[in-house]
Design a protein around this motif. Structure first.
Motif, short mmCIF file in Angstrom:
data_model
loop_
_atom_site.label_atom_id
_atom_site.label_comp_id
_atom_site.label_asym_id
_atom_site.label_seq_id
_atom_site.Cartn_x
_atom_site.Cartn_y
_atom_site.Cartn_z
N GLU A 1 -1.23 34.13 -19.97
CA GLU A 1 -1.79 34.60 -21.24
C GLU A 1 -3.32 34.75 -21.18
O GLU A 1 -3.92 35.42 -22.01
CB GLU A 1 -1.41 33.62 -22.36
N SER A 2 -3.95 34.09 -20.21
CA SER A 2 -5.40 34.19 -20.06
C SER A 2 -5.76 35.40 -19.19
O SER A 2 -5.14 35.62 -18.15
CB SER A 2 -5.96 32.93 -19.41
N SER B 1 6.36 37.59 -14.63
CA SER B 1 4.94 37.33 -14.42
C SER B 1 4.49 37.82 -13.05
O SER B 1 3.38 38.33 -12.89
CB SER B 1 4.66 35.83 -14.55
N LYS C 1 3.46 30.17 -17.64
CA LYS C 1 3.50 30.63 -19.02
C LYS C 1 3.24 29.43 -19.92
O LYS C 1 3.76 28.34 -19.68
CB LYS C 1 4.87 31.24 -19.35
N GLN C 2 2.47 29.66 -20.96
CA GLN C 2 2.18 28.58 -21.89
C GLN C 2 3.43 28.23 -22.70
O GLN C 2 4.27 29.08 -22.99
CB GLN C 2 1.03 28.97 -22.83
#
Length: 632
Positions: free
Chosen positions: A213-214, A236, A180-181
């Motif tokens: 997120e990508s 996730s 996760k960013q």
């Protein structure tokens, strides 16, 4: 309880008690201090100086100031447990990721004269507010601070290292880390992930970092790169599984997965993800104990938090896709079987009626694929269905039986094939096939799914689909070192170019007669088929068993003693079991003998797919009847 009574219980003077509870105890021995503090806490003594708002007086209250409470209930439970054991109370504050709220919470903690604070700063700038605690003489243990070298944290880096090492031990070298960013946890896990790769001489590249997120992070999975993934967050991992399900990928068959798992509310069985539990509770106990040591002047040298990171289960871990045992590819017809049970098979000029029928998925390709899967082999099916309701039944059936259907395509212009099967009371059957989408299976449909052949050991072929597609599949199988098993159906001749690609040729008596009418006996026909290119020939003879001829064995093998109910799927059950047990390492003769039992089970029940036997049931029966057969 008065200060005089506390002094009497501790065996010290009133002055000594006063100095200790008001933090003016520099010249008092640690043993005396600990003894007095224990009695003070046990009897909940509140010194007069506290009432008078003396900032140096002990309150035996600790503050917990977290960046965001979120999923940290087990962390808080650990802190509370350690605090209660030492006679402290806890005030808990949530900064909700807001520096403004954090400053308000700091002010409140100071007003409550807490003895110490467990503080997870919102950001690095927050540490500028530490002077509020310093001015009040409040001890602080920092948690997850990027700025303070004495900050405590869970060793996420170690967890990333441990997870990567587990996958490497399973043989994975193409790995990915689902992150996760803007997550400190993800950063630390990735750091440990990289270190483990380095220690095992595996090169790291940026494509191994898969930020959730990508939208491009799962594209490489389509080509089985990576073969193993570590997810820094359990949520996730659930998103990953959802994407894999849409792609019809199976964990751990196509991809191995390990996820870090948050606290107890994620302690769920679904969906069977191999996980490493984050030790929040143990960490909470540890940091609270260290804070109490600071508050009571018993602090030792700084030492980081350490914990073991055992894997909780191996449900979503397997060998890499390329390292699996001999996979089996099936190329052939896929139908809906409409079975009619009749007293006698139809004859010219006669009408036959029945009240018994069934409608189930079938076709030689589908039957053999399910037969292989039920016997415990990894199997892919390549074929064509229509875009009708029947195709949905096919997909559902294949997926329920764990058959890989990425190579099963819909034809927008054709209906799904159908087989109309008349079954007589003695099990004999007569079949009429409406080819439907099967006749549109083209070489391009085979080559577009070439990856299925890359790690295959056997390719099962039937001639109810165009011969050009069958030959393309046979050539691809040879390209990747797989052996071809061909069941000729409804053919009077086979291309010489195809026959030269066949390793195991399995006609029944009638099919052998059609293909080789000039030779009378079964043995002679087998010799002729081998002359044409087949390495092994098995001519199935119904209730008389089969005739097997190859370089190591030639002779008749008996059928298994099952009363026939429906012989429609006998050959499919036989070929599926033959391929499965050859892939398990059994000899040709032994595999054929085992396959005869599988065929016997099938003919003793109605239909084909519902009658196919699973490995455990088959081997249990054989061990009771012929136990030596399964010994390799």
């Amino acid at each position: 309880m008065t200060i005089k009574e506390i002094a009497q219980l501790a065996g010290v003077s009133i002055s000594t008690v006063s100095k200790i509870v008001n933090s003016k105890d520099k010249n008092i021995s640690p043993e005396t201090r600990d003894r007095v503090l224990k009695i003070v806490k046990d009897y909940h003594y509140t010194p007069y100086s506290t009432v008078k708002n003396n900032p140096e007086a002990k309150t035996f209250i600790l503050g917990v100031l977290l960046k965001s409470i979120g999923k940290t209930s087990q962390l808080i439970n650990g802190i509370i447990s350690a605090a209660q054991k030492s006679g402290y109370s806890i005030l808990i504050y949530d900064s909700t990721d807001s520096p403004e709220n954090e400053l308000k919470n700091i002010t409140s903690l100071c007003k409550n004269h807490v003895d110490g604070v467990i503080w997870e700063p919102v950001n690095g700038d927050s540490l500028g507010d530490r002077h509020y605690f310093e001015e009040q003489g409040i001890e602080v243990c920092y948690v997850n601070s990027r700025e303070d070298p004495l900050s405590y944290s869970i060793d996420y880096s170690g967890m990333g290292y441990a997870a990567a090492e587990i996958l490497i031990q399973y043989g994975h070298t193409k790995l990915g880390c689902l992150t996760k960013q803007n997550s400190l946890r993800s950063e630390m896990v990735l750091e440990g992930f990289k270190k483990c790769l380095f220690d095992h001489s595996i090169s790291y590249n940026s494509s191994m970092n898969l930020p959730l997120e990508s939208e491009d992070w799962y594209n490489g999975i389509l080509t089985h790169t990576p073969t193993g993934i570590i997810s820094t967050h359990y949520a996730s991992a659930l998103v990953l599984l959802e994407h894999l399900s849409k792609l019809r990928f199976h964990v751990p068959l196509d991809l191995s997965l390990i996820s870090l798992r948050d606290d107890a509310r994620e302690n769920i069985a679904f969906p069977g993800i191999s996980s490493i539990r984050i030790p929040y509770y143990e960490f909470g106990c540890f940091i609270c104990s260290r804070l109490i040591e600071k508050c009571e002047k018993r602090e030792e040298e700084f030492s980081p938090f350490h914990a073991d990171f055992p894997l909780e289960n191996t449900q979503s871990i397997d060998l890499p896709f390329a390292s699996h045992g001999k996979k089996i590819v099936v190329v052939g017809s896929v139908n809906i079987d409409v079975t009619l049970n009749v007293d006698e098979l139809p004859q010219p000029g006669r009408t036959v009626s029945t009240s018994r029928h069934s409608v189930i998925p079938g076709g030689k390709g589908a039957n053999q694929a399910v037969g292989v899967a039920k016997l415990g082999n990894e199997v892919s099916l390549i074929g064509k269905v229509g875009s009708d309701y029947d195709s949905n039944l096919i997909y559902t059936c294949m997926e329920e039986n764990q058959v890989d259907v990425q190579g099963l395509k819909r034809d927008a212009h054709m209906d799904t094939g159908k087989a109309y099967i008349h079954v007589q009371n003695d099990g004999e059957s007569m079949i009429t096939i409406l080819t439907g989408a099967n006749e549109n299976l083209e070489p391009a449909d085979i080559t577009s799914y070439e990856k299925a052949f890359e790690h295959s050991g056997y390719c099962l072929l039937q001639t109810e689909v165009p011969e050009t597609a069958i030959e393309t599949a046979a050539r691809l199988a040879k390209k990747y070192g797989a052996e071809n098993i061909l069941k000729p159906a409804a053919m009077k001749s086979i291309r010489p170019s195809l026959m030269k690609l066949i390793d195991i040729f399995v006609p029944n008596r009638k099919e052998a007669e059609l293909l080789c009418p000039d030779i009378a006996d079964v043995e002679g026909k087998a010799v002729e088929f081998m002359r044409q290119g087949a390495k092994t020939v098995i001519i199935t003879l119904g209730h008389s068993g089969c005739y097997l001829k190859d370089a190591s064995f030639q002779g008749y093998l008996p059928a298994s003693p099952f009363p026939p109910v429906d012989t429609t799927g006998a050959a499919d059950a036989f070929i599926a079991a033959l391929a499965a047990y050859l892939s398990f390492g059994y000899s040709m003769e032994t595999s054929a003998r085992i396959a005869a039992y599988a065929a016997g089970f099938c003919v003793s029940r109605q239909g084909v797919i519902p009658a196919l036997i699973d490995r455990n049931s088959l081997e249990t029966y054989i061990n009771r009847i012929e136990p030596e057969l399964l010994k390799m």
